[in-house]
Design a protein around this motif. Structure first.
Motif, PDB file in Angstrom:
ATOM      1  N   SER A  94     -38.804  25.434  32.004  1.00 26.48           N
ATOM      2  CA  SER A  94     -39.837  25.657  30.993  1.00 26.48           C
ATOM      3  C   SER A  94     -39.280  25.432  29.599  1.00 26.48           C
ATOM      4  CB  SER A  94     -40.396  27.079  31.097  1.00 26.48           C
ATOM      5  OG  SER A  94     -39.462  28.034  30.612  1.00 26.48           O
ATOM      6  N   VAL A  95     -40.181  25.180  28.665  1.00 23.95           N
ATOM      7  CA  VAL A  95     -39.794  25.003  27.265  1.00 23.95           C
ATOM      8  C   VAL A  95     -39.188  26.301  26.725  1.00 23.95           C
ATOM      9  CG1 VAL A  95     -40.619  24.441  24.951  1.00 23.95           C
ATOM     10  CG2 VAL A  95     -41.609  23.283  26.939  1.00 23.95           C
ATOM     11  N   PHE A  96     -39.786  27.428  27.064  1.00 25.75           N
ATOM     12  CA  PHE A  96     -39.270  28.714  26.603  1.00 25.75           C
ATOM     13  C   PHE A  96     -37.843  28.938  27.099  1.00 25.75           C
ATOM     14  CE2 PHE A  96     -38.533  33.264  27.093  1.00 25.75           C
ATOM     15  CZ  PHE A  96     -38.925  33.776  25.864  1.00 25.75           C
ATOM     16  N   GLU A  99     -36.370  23.422  18.660  1.00 25.22           N
ATOM     17  CA  GLU A  99     -37.472  24.092  19.344  1.00 25.22           C
ATOM     18  C   GLU A  99     -38.803  23.445  18.980  1.00 25.22           C
ATOM     19  OE1 GLU A  99     -39.376  28.618  19.418  1.00 25.22           O
ATOM     20  OE2 GLU A  99     -38.340  27.859  17.639  1.00 25.22           O
ATOM     21  N   VAL A 145     -41.310  21.496  21.494  1.00 26.63           N
ATOM     22  CA  VAL A 145     -42.702  21.927  21.669  1.00 26.63           C
ATOM     23  C   VAL A 145     -43.651  20.772  21.376  1.00 26.63           C
ATOM     24  CG1 VAL A 145     -44.519  23.406  20.701  1.00 26.63           C
ATOM     25  CG2 VAL A 145     -42.268  24.376  21.229  1.00 26.63           C
ATOM     26  N   TYR A 205     -43.564  18.264  24.208  1.00 30.72           N
ATOM     27  CA  TYR A 205     -44.280  18.770  25.379  1.00 30.72           C
ATOM     28  C   TYR A 205     -45.794  18.632  25.189  1.00 30.72           C
ATOM     29  CZ  TYR A 205     -45.978  21.869  29.033  1.00 30.72           C
ATOM     30  OH  TYR A 205     -46.643  22.357  30.119  1.00 30.72           O
ATOM     31  N   CYS A 206     -46.288  19.076  24.041  1.00 34.31           N
ATOM     32  CA  CYS A 206     -47.731  19.040  23.798  1.00 34.31           C
ATOM     33  C   CYS A 206     -48.255  17.606  23.800  1.00 34.31           C
ATOM     34  CB  CYS A 206     -48.053  19.728  22.480  1.00 34.31           C
ATOM     35  SG  CYS A 206     -47.851  21.530  22.499  1.00 34.31           S
ATOM     36  N   ALA A 217     -51.680  25.503  25.348  1.00 36.65           N
ATOM     37  CA  ALA A 217     -50.451  25.607  26.134  1.00 36.65           C
ATOM     38  C   ALA A 217     -49.906  27.025  26.116  1.00 36.65           C
ATOM     39  CB  ALA A 217     -49.405  24.632  25.595  1.00 36.65           C
ATOM     40  N   LEU A 218     -50.033  27.684  24.965  1.00 40.95           N
ATOM     41  CA  LEU A 218     -49.536  29.048  24.850  1.00 40.95           C
ATOM     42  C   LEU A 218     -50.332  29.989  25.746  1.00 40.95           C
ATOM     43  CD1 LEU A 218     -47.687  31.091  23.420  1.00 40.95           C
ATOM     44  CD2 LEU A 218     -49.389  31.212  21.580  1.00 40.95           C
ATOM     45  N   PHE A 262     -45.951  26.959  28.457  1.00 41.55           N
ATOM     46  CA  PHE A 262     -44.613  27.008  27.856  1.00 41.55           C
ATOM     47  C   PHE A 262     -43.669  27.932  28.621  1.00 41.55           C
ATOM     48  CE2 PHE A 262     -46.867  26.185  23.611  1.00 41.55           C
ATOM     49  CZ  PHE A 262     -46.577  24.826  23.639  1.00 41.55           C
ATOM     50  N   PHE A 312     -41.238  30.626  19.088  1.00 40.28           N
ATOM     51  CA  PHE A 312     -41.360  31.601  20.171  1.00 40.28           C
ATOM     52  C   PHE A 312     -40.969  33.006  19.715  1.00 40.28           C
ATOM     53  CE2 PHE A 312     -40.729  27.770  23.061  1.00 40.28           C
ATOM     54  CZ  PHE A 312     -42.095  27.664  23.325  1.00 40.28           C
TER      55      PHE A 312
END
Length: 479
Positions: free
Chosen positions: A93-95, A127, A131, A134-135, A145-146, A151, A350
């Motif tokens: 995951s991005v997170f 970061e 993000v 990804y978007c 997405a959030l 994410f 984040f």
């Protein structure tokens, strides 16, 4: 699975409307860093951007630091984060990728003199680029997405009390479509024409004094800088209260930013008593929402500060800003007696999301206590930085947000004409064409529309090619 495959940095020197002084150096332009992040998602490549004006004074409070030295430090922490991101193993995951990068950068910084606020900035640039990539790859807005969990945001990784929490259950159901702009009033900023020297008047078609901004933009929210001298601050606050009264502002709100000017909590309390006892200041205090970062970051969360706050029954709501230097700083600040923190993308997207979740959880557990998540950032400008920050604060729905980049720069005249034209075409709710022909922020009745930033992948919906600017490896302060 995802990873960062490559990064590249480019710099555009953006000229100020008016010079400012950093120590004994007069600065007439600010380097604006664009970071290109090439990411890979399940074997497919995507490109994302991040951008930020490099202003080291906020990150490092060191009287011996030169502006050139501060800029070099900012580039250094971004370079480190770039290298570490490219070396990092794939994650799900991005997170998770962000969190691992943050811990790697923390370990790297332990062998340097860089404070957390600074080395964390390097992480935030990667970061934001990730993000964005990804978007754009998944053609999904940041807000969507959030809330969908795309994410992989796990607030429990930062605060155990949020273990198992779903951000969608703690955040507003939909992003804001309009934000109130909070105009910053520096301690030496001119309030009226009488405050301008004979050679200080600009001729660029934009407001310059606070009175002119009131007339042109019909502002209702203000962020007022304090100097740390209670007597001088009281005079300044009284002048502002008088100006607002003369202008017939029936409804307005104020936040006070002390920028670490008070040595300890007792000094802050004494200053507040000075303000309260001054009848000229009282009307403005009645409209004050909170005080931001009154204490030096090293003093902000000491045992003595906690004791002073605990015994101060009529203390104004107080939040941290510079002291929010680590991912878990807000929790420690709340334990110390503070009421919240600020969100800035330069501290971390984040981090802001998790902070919003923590504050909402505490708010539900303690409904009688007020908690604050503010939106701050003085100099963010387009075509990327401002719009990405607006996309986040709209998703967190902070209500009103500090925005003054349009004050320090002549609109977006520093950008190539084709970029300005595309911004006007795709973000016509946020920007307008000035009579002089450049794009500038469109502030109406003290507010900005942000539909075009929340409905696109991550804030901006224009093609930006940073490679037309100077590669960061070739950029020098002297140039």
């Amino acid at each position: 699975m995802l990873s960062v495959r490559d990064t590249a940095g480019y710099v555009l020197d953006m000229e100020f409307r008016m010079p400012f002084h950093f120590g004994d150096t007069e600065i007439t332009s600010l380097p604006h860093l664009f970071l290109v992040v090439e990411a890979e998602f399940d074997g497919e490549r995507a490109t994302g951007l991040a951008a930020e004006g490099l202003s080291p004074l906020w990150f490092v409070k060191d009287p011996d630091l030169t502006f050139a030295g501060g800029l070099a430090d900012m580039v250094d922490v971004v370079d480190s984060a770039r290298s570490l991101a490219e070396e990092q193993a794939e994650t799900a995951s991005v997170f998770d990728y962000w969190h691992r990068l943050y811990e790697s950068q923390r370990e790297w910084a332990s062998d340097t003199d860089h404070p957390p606020l600074l080395w964390g900035f390097g992480v935030s640039m990667v970061e934001r680029g990730l993000v964005d990539a990804y978007c754009r790859h998944h053609d999904v807005s940041f807000a969507s997405a959030l809330r969908s969990g795309a994410f992989g945001v796990d607030p429990g990784r930062i605060y155990p009390e949020l273990d198992g929490a779903d951000p969608a259950d703690l955040l507003p159901q939909t992003p804001a479509r309009e934000l109130t702009l909070r105009h910053t009033v520096g301690f030496t900023d001119p309030l009226t024409d009488e405050d301008l020297g004979p050679n200080d008047r600009l001729d660029d078609g934009l407001p310059q004094t606070l009175a002119e901004y009131l007339d042109a933009q019909r502002l209702t929210h203000f962020k007022v800088k304090l100097s740390g001298d209670p007597s001088a601050d009281a005079d300044r606050l009284g002048d502002l209260a008088s100006l607002f009264d003369d202008r017939g502002l029936a409804e307005y709100a104020v936040t006070l930013d002390a920028n670490e000017q008070f040595d300890d909590a007792a000094a802050f309390r004494d200053a507040w008593t000075t303000f309260v006892d001054d009848p000229d200041v009282a009307p403005l205090l009645d409209r004050t929402l909170y005080v931001e970062q009154p204490l030096a970051r090293d003093e902000a969360m000491t045992a003595e500060t906690r004791r002073t706050f605990a015994s101060w029954d009529d203390r104004p709501p107080t939040i941290v800003d510079e002291s929010d230097a680590l991912n878990d700083s807000l929790g420690r600040a709340l334990d110390c007696g503070y009421d919240g923190t600020s969100h800035k993308n330069c501290k971390g997207v984040f981090r802001g999301v998790v902070n919003a979740c923590l504050l909402e959880r505490r708010r539900r557990e303690n409904p009688d206590r007020d908690y604050v998540l503010s939106g701050e950032d003085l100099t963010t400008v387009g075509p990327v930085s401002l719009l990405q920050d607006l996309a986040v604060v709209a998703s967190l729905d902070v209500g009103h947000v500090e925005r003054n980049g349009h004050h320090y720069f002549t609109g977006l005249s520093m950008l190539p004409d084709d970029v300005q034209s595309r911004l006007l075409a795709e973000h016509g709710d946020l920007y307008r064409e000035h009579e002089a022909g450049y794009a500038t922020l469109d502030v109406t009745d003290g507010r900005v529309r942000v539909d075009s930033t929340v409905d696109v992948p991550f804030g901006y919906d224009v093609e930006v090619d940073p490679s037309r600017f100077t590669p960061v490896e070739d950029w020098t302060f002297d140039a």
